[in-house]
Motif scaffolding. Sequence first.
Motif, PDB file in Angstrom:
ATOM      1  N   SER A  26       5.042 -11.343  -3.661  1.00 30.25           N
ATOM      2  CA  SER A  26       4.164 -12.075  -4.461  1.00 30.25           C
ATOM      3  C   SER A  26       3.734 -10.776  -5.327  1.00 30.25           C
ATOM      4  O   SER A  26       3.710  -9.536  -4.919  1.00 30.25           O
ATOM      5  N   PRO A  27       3.192 -11.316  -6.580  1.00 32.27           N
ATOM      6  CA  PRO A  27       2.425 -10.006  -7.206  1.00 32.27           C
ATOM      7  C   PRO A  27       1.174  -9.663  -6.545  1.00 32.27           C
ATOM      8  O   PRO A  27       1.168  -8.453  -6.616  1.00 32.27           O
ATOM      9  N   GLU A  28       0.440 -10.171  -5.898  1.00 26.77           N
ATOM     10  CA  GLU A  28      -0.561  -9.674  -5.042  1.00 26.77           C
ATOM     11  C   GLU A  28      -0.044  -8.640  -3.846  1.00 26.77           C
ATOM     12  O   GLU A  28      -0.578  -7.401  -3.975  1.00 26.77           O
ATOM     13  N   SER A  29       1.179  -8.629  -3.234  1.00 22.72           N
ATOM     14  CA  SER A  29       1.703  -7.749  -2.182  1.00 22.72           C
ATOM     15  C   SER A  29       2.112  -6.472  -3.226  1.00 22.72           C
ATOM     16  O   SER A  29       2.297  -5.448  -2.785  1.00 22.72           O
ATOM     17  N   ARG A  30       2.774  -6.730  -4.271  1.00 16.88           N
ATOM     18  CA  ARG A  30       3.248  -5.547  -5.364  1.00 16.88           C
ATOM     19  C   ARG A  30       2.038  -4.820  -5.640  1.00 16.88           C
ATOM     20  O   ARG A  30       2.194  -3.435  -5.673  1.00 16.88           O
ATOM     21  N   VAL A  31       1.100  -5.452  -6.009  1.00 18.41           N
ATOM     22  CA  VAL A  31      -0.287  -4.756  -6.459  1.00 18.41           C
ATOM     23  C   VAL A  31      -0.809  -3.972  -5.466  1.00 18.41           C
ATOM     24  O   VAL A  31      -1.041  -2.655  -5.552  1.00 18.41           O
ATOM     25  N   ARG A  32      -0.910  -4.596  -4.236  1.00 18.65           N
ATOM     26  CA  ARG A  32      -1.375  -3.864  -2.839  1.00 18.65           C
ATOM     27  C   ARG A  32      -0.481  -2.434  -2.839  1.00 18.65           C
ATOM     28  O   ARG A  32      -1.046  -1.375  -2.499  1.00 18.65           O
ATOM     29  N   ALA A  33       0.809  -2.802  -2.675  1.00 20.11           N
ATOM     30  CA  ALA A  33       1.754  -1.488  -2.608  1.00 20.11           C
ATOM     31  C   ALA A  33       1.705  -0.709  -3.578  1.00 20.11           C
ATOM     32  O   ALA A  33       1.638   0.571  -3.263  1.00 20.11           O
ATOM     33  N   GLY A  34       1.481  -0.873  -4.749  1.00 18.28           N
ATOM     34  CA  GLY A  34       1.282   0.108  -5.728  1.00 18.28           C
ATOM     35  C   GLY A  34       0.057   0.897  -5.855  1.00 18.28           C
ATOM     36  O   GLY A  34      -0.082   1.908  -5.858  1.00 18.28           O
ATOM     37  N   LEU A  35      -1.067   0.217  -5.357  1.00 13.49           N
ATOM     38  CA  LEU A  35      -2.430   0.890  -5.163  1.00 13.49           C
ATOM     39  C   LEU A  35      -2.247   1.810  -4.028  1.00 13.49           C
ATOM     40  O   LEU A  35      -2.762   2.818  -3.966  1.00 13.49           O
ATOM     41  N   ILE A  36      -1.720   1.402  -3.056  1.00 10.81           N
ATOM     42  CA  ILE A  36      -1.428   2.363  -1.807  1.00 10.81           C
ATOM     43  C   ILE A  36      -0.706   3.567  -2.240  1.00 10.81           C
ATOM     44  O   ILE A  36      -0.789   4.689  -1.815  1.00 10.81           O
ATOM     45  N   ASP A  37       0.626   3.209  -3.004  1.00 14.10           N
ATOM     46  CA  ASP A  37       1.449   4.341  -3.500  1.00 14.10           C
ATOM     47  C   ASP A  37       0.590   5.347  -4.517  1.00 14.10           C
ATOM     48  O   ASP A  37       0.923   6.609  -4.456  1.00 14.10           O
ATOM     49  N   ALA A  38      -0.333   4.902  -4.987  1.00 12.46           N
ATOM     50  CA  ALA A  38      -1.189   5.663  -5.981  1.00 12.46           C
ATOM     51  C   ALA A  38      -2.297   6.422  -5.064  1.00 12.46           C
ATOM     52  O   ALA A  38      -3.065   7.481  -5.617  1.00 12.46           O
ATOM     53  N   GLY A  39      -2.448   6.094  -3.690  1.00 13.50           N
ATOM     54  CA  GLY A  39      -3.268   7.032  -3.081  1.00 13.50           C
ATOM     55  C   GLY A  39      -4.343   6.306  -2.487  1.00 13.50           C
ATOM     56  O   GLY A  39      -5.353   6.829  -1.844  1.00 13.50           O
ATOM     57  N   ILE A  40      -4.734   4.801  -2.774  1.00 15.75           N
ATOM     58  CA  ILE A  40      -5.844   4.166  -2.382  1.00 15.75           C
ATOM     59  C   ILE A  40      -5.516   3.644  -0.898  1.00 15.75           C
ATOM     60  O   ILE A  40      -4.577   3.429  -0.516  1.00 15.75           O
ATOM     61  N   SER A  41      -6.691   3.596  -0.127  1.00 19.49           N
ATOM     62  CA  SER A  41      -6.609   3.508   1.246  1.00 19.49           C
ATOM     63  C   SER A  41      -5.935   2.000   1.514  1.00 19.49           C
ATOM     64  O   SER A  41      -6.427   1.165   0.674  1.00 19.49           O
TER      65      SER A  41
END
Length: 110
Positions: A26-41
């Motif tokens: 889902s787009p939401e899980s992709r956004v979440r993964a991207g934010l985590i990859d960027a360093g967000i908790s």
Amino acid sequence: MTTIPLRTLACGLGASLLLASCATVSPESRVRAGLIDAGISPRMAGCMAERMADRLSIGQLRRLQSLASLRKSHMGDMTVDRFLYKVRALDDPEIFAVTSKAALICAIDR
């Protein structure tokens, strides 16, 4: 040669289509993964992704995805204010507004 009844074939095809649709991310899980990859908790990323996925276009989400490479150059967790600074550099007011609102709401909800 063995023939397969049409009903069995249709059921099998329908089941495989349902399974394939479940396997897509889902787009939401992709956004979440991207934010985590960027360093967000992970907790903050999950909260923000929930608010951002429906409000940004696919093109805008792809632009945000480019920020995932930030973490590789900066070890450790990235602060949200530093992340928002990088988001602002994308020069898209809508991306910045949606992302900063999500970050603010999620910071307050902690």
